[in-house]
Design a protein around this motif. Structure first.
Motif, PDB file in Angstrom:
ATOM      1  N   ILE A 175     -12.070 -53.230  23.453  1.00 41.94           N
ATOM      2  CA  ILE A 175     -11.495 -53.151  22.095  1.00 41.94           C
ATOM      3  C   ILE A 175     -10.356 -54.162  21.943  1.00 41.94           C
ATOM      4  O   ILE A 175     -10.251 -54.850  20.910  1.00 41.94           O
ATOM      5  N   LEU A 192     -10.449 -51.616  12.888  1.00 43.20           N
ATOM      6  CA  LEU A 192     -11.639 -51.506  13.732  1.00 43.20           C
ATOM      7  C   LEU A 192     -12.309 -50.156  13.569  1.00 43.20           C
ATOM      8  O   LEU A 192     -11.638 -49.124  13.548  1.00 43.20           O
ATOM      9  N   VAL A 194     -15.123 -48.241  15.918  1.00 44.21           N
ATOM     10  CA  VAL A 194     -15.665 -48.437  17.266  1.00 44.21           C
ATOM     11  C   VAL A 194     -16.597 -47.280  17.605  1.00 44.21           C
ATOM     12  O   VAL A 194     -16.295 -46.119  17.304  1.00 44.21           O
ATOM     13  N   CYS A 254      -7.458 -48.358  13.951  1.00 37.79           N
ATOM     14  CA  CYS A 254      -8.479 -48.340  14.999  1.00 37.79           C
ATOM     15  C   CYS A 254      -9.063 -46.933  15.041  1.00 37.79           C
ATOM     16  O   CYS A 254      -8.330 -45.964  15.304  1.00 37.79           O
ATOM     17  N   VAL A 270     -18.184 -52.719  18.075  1.00 38.33           N
ATOM     18  CA  VAL A 270     -16.961 -52.824  17.276  1.00 38.33           C
ATOM     19  C   VAL A 270     -17.294 -53.432  15.911  1.00 38.33           C
ATOM     20  O   VAL A 270     -17.844 -54.539  15.831  1.00 38.33           O
TER      21      VAL A 270
END
Ligand code: SF4
Length: 505
Positions: A175, A192, A194, A254, A270
């Protein structure tokens, strides 16, 4: 059916023009956190002003309105075929009104459909649920950040971080690497989504779905919540900064999920989204199609403004560029200079560059400013009007740019994200510069266009045509100069060292 299409049109319009409150809050904080008077702070000033302008004028926040991606939940028994048709009608109408750029290109012929409809566009995911209402969520994610999505297959070796193993420590490395590899090309500061695990295709899908979480929520899984917090802290120590100019804020969110995997596979997928993080949703009455409530925003509450002043603060040290540019003027520019362009520029992106490699230009490009931009344009009467006109990612033109500069005498290339060593060599040989405009600031740059003077190569479609524009005080930063200096190469190197230092700490 008509009410349903109108509700969906309102969803598309609001998503394209009005960032949700959680993203506004994160961007406001980014602006307040950056060191004043740095290039990143200047970029954030333009970005924050642009966010307000888009909302005030109901214009697209960014000219790249992306691949419209819908996630729909329907009660059992609701006709999904009708909903698909209503979404398609609403997408075509939003395109006609200039809220979406015509972005759907036939992958075989290269033809742009002109209305954002085509094979598998827009993207629509359906699910059923036990609720009585329909829920429609929409994500508009442009090509610059979509191209920075990345998938890792563990174990693997990563630049500056070494081996990433099949455990959460390895996931963390992937990441962090994803933020570093994006630099400014995905219009940082980014967010992001993920996915740990799943297969290649579904992993990407699940990663993208994480972008529907609000930036300020907390992951219900404590291990993932901890990892998200660590990534936020560490990624913002890398120093990528807004637009990759180097700075304190590289990431505004994130969000991580995990899915089961095959014993033989361990993917980390991602989805990198840019600061122009456009996602909204509505709940609809299943019988009438009327909006019953909004997701992510409360339309009753006034939109919080984020601009800190009059957009781009001028210092008086800006260099005024009036094309056509001489070699002498261009060679005097240095990395870090802020320029204001006053005069004529030509847009050109992938198709124009490909054309110019085989054919002479339709106009004299000696001394010209070539702008990597695919604008949103509307014809009003006999006049073309610019509705959104920010820069596109320049690295796609790397195979061509050096030849075009040398062959036709272009003196300045404007885009975002920087270019590579071939272009840098050509800038030095021929006496030219690369100017980084602020990615996504489509409303800000649209307002610098005084007049559309003409258009060439319309057969390539609106975004790919060569537009001849007269601009005033178009602000950009010299990030690659004619002496062989590149801010992009410098930031990549320094942030790579910071990445390695995180590992050693
Ligand atoms: S802000 Fe940048 S990455 Fe995002 S859609 Fe616009 S041009 Fe693309």
């Amino acid at each position: 059916m008509e009410l349903l299409s109108n509700s969906l049109l309102e969803l598309i319009t609001q998503t394209s023009t009005n960032l949700p409150p959680d993203v506004r809050a994160a961007m406001s904080l980014a602006g307040a956190s950056e060191t004043p008077a740095t290039q990143s702070a200047q970029a954030l000033d333009i970005i924050l002003g642009n966010i307000d302008m888009a909302c005030d004028d109901e214009g697209p926040i960014c000219q790249d309105t992306g691949m419209p991606t819908f996630f729909v939940h329907t009660p059992i028994g609701v006709n999904q075929i009708k909903i698909r048709k209503a979404i398609q009608d609403a997408v075509a109408e939003a395109t006609r009104r200039g809220k979406l750029r015509p972005n759907s290109v036939d992958s075989i012929t290269g033809e742009n459909s002109g209305n954002n409809l085509g094979e598998e566009t827009p993207v629509i995911h359906f699910d059923q649920w036990e609720d009585n209402e329909i829920e429609v969520k929409l994500l508009l994610k442009g090509g610059g950040c979509e191209n920075k999505n990345i998938q890792y297959s563990l174990p693997c070796n990563l630049d500056h971080l070494g081996r990433a193993d099949r455990n959460l420590a390895g996931v963390r490395k992937c990441i962090l690497h994803s933020v570093w590899q994006a630099q400014g090309q995905g219009c940082s500061p980014g967010a992001l989504g993920v996915c740990i695990g799943s297969d290649r295709a579904h992993g990407y899908d699940l990663a993208k779905q994480q972008l529907f979480r609000t930036l300020d929520d907390e992951n219900p899984n404590p291990q993932l919540a901890k990892l998200e917090a660590e990534i936020m802290e560490e990624a913002n120590r890398l120093g990528v900064g807004a637009m990759g100019f180097g700075g304190k804020v590289s990431l505004i969110g994130c969000k991580i999920t995990a899915a089961n995997r095959l014993p033989a596979s361990f993917f980390v997928s991602v989805a990198y989204d840019c600061w122009a993080f456009r996602r909204l949703g509505v709940r609809l009455d299943a019988a009438s199609g009327a909006i019953t409530s909004w997701l992510y925003r409360d339309p009753e509450r006034p939109v919080e403004r984020v601009a800190r002043g009059e957009g781009f603060p001028l210092t008086g040290r800006e260099v005024i560029l009036t094309p056509p540019l001489s070699e002498e003027v261009v060679r005097a520019l240095q990395v870090g200079d802020v320029v204001l362009i006053r005069g004529e520029v030509f847009t050109g992106r992938d198709n124009v560059h490909s054309y110019l490699m085989k054919n002479p230009p339709p106009v004299d490009l000696r001394g010209a400013v070539l702008y990597h931009c695919g604008p949103v344009m509307l014809k009003q009467g006999d006049e073309w009007v610019v509705k959104a006109a920010g820069p596109t990612t320049s690295s796609r033109e790397e195979p061509y740019q050096g030849d075009i500069i040398r062959r036709y005498g272009v003196r300045a290339v404007v885009g975002k994200g920087g270019m590579g060593p071939r272009t840098l060599a050509a800038l030095k040989d021929a006496g030219a510069v690369y100017l980084n405009a602020i990615g996504g600031a489509a409303q800000y740059y649209a307002r610098t266009v005084e007049k559309v003077l003409g258009v060439y190569m319309m057969e390539f479609g609106i975004p790919e045509a060569m537009w001849h524009l007269r601009v005033r005080d178009f602000a950009a930063i010299v990030t690659m100069d004619a002496s062989g200096n590149s801010l992009h190469a410098d930031v990549e190197k320094v942030t790579g060292e910071a990445l390695a230092a995180l590992e050693e700490a």
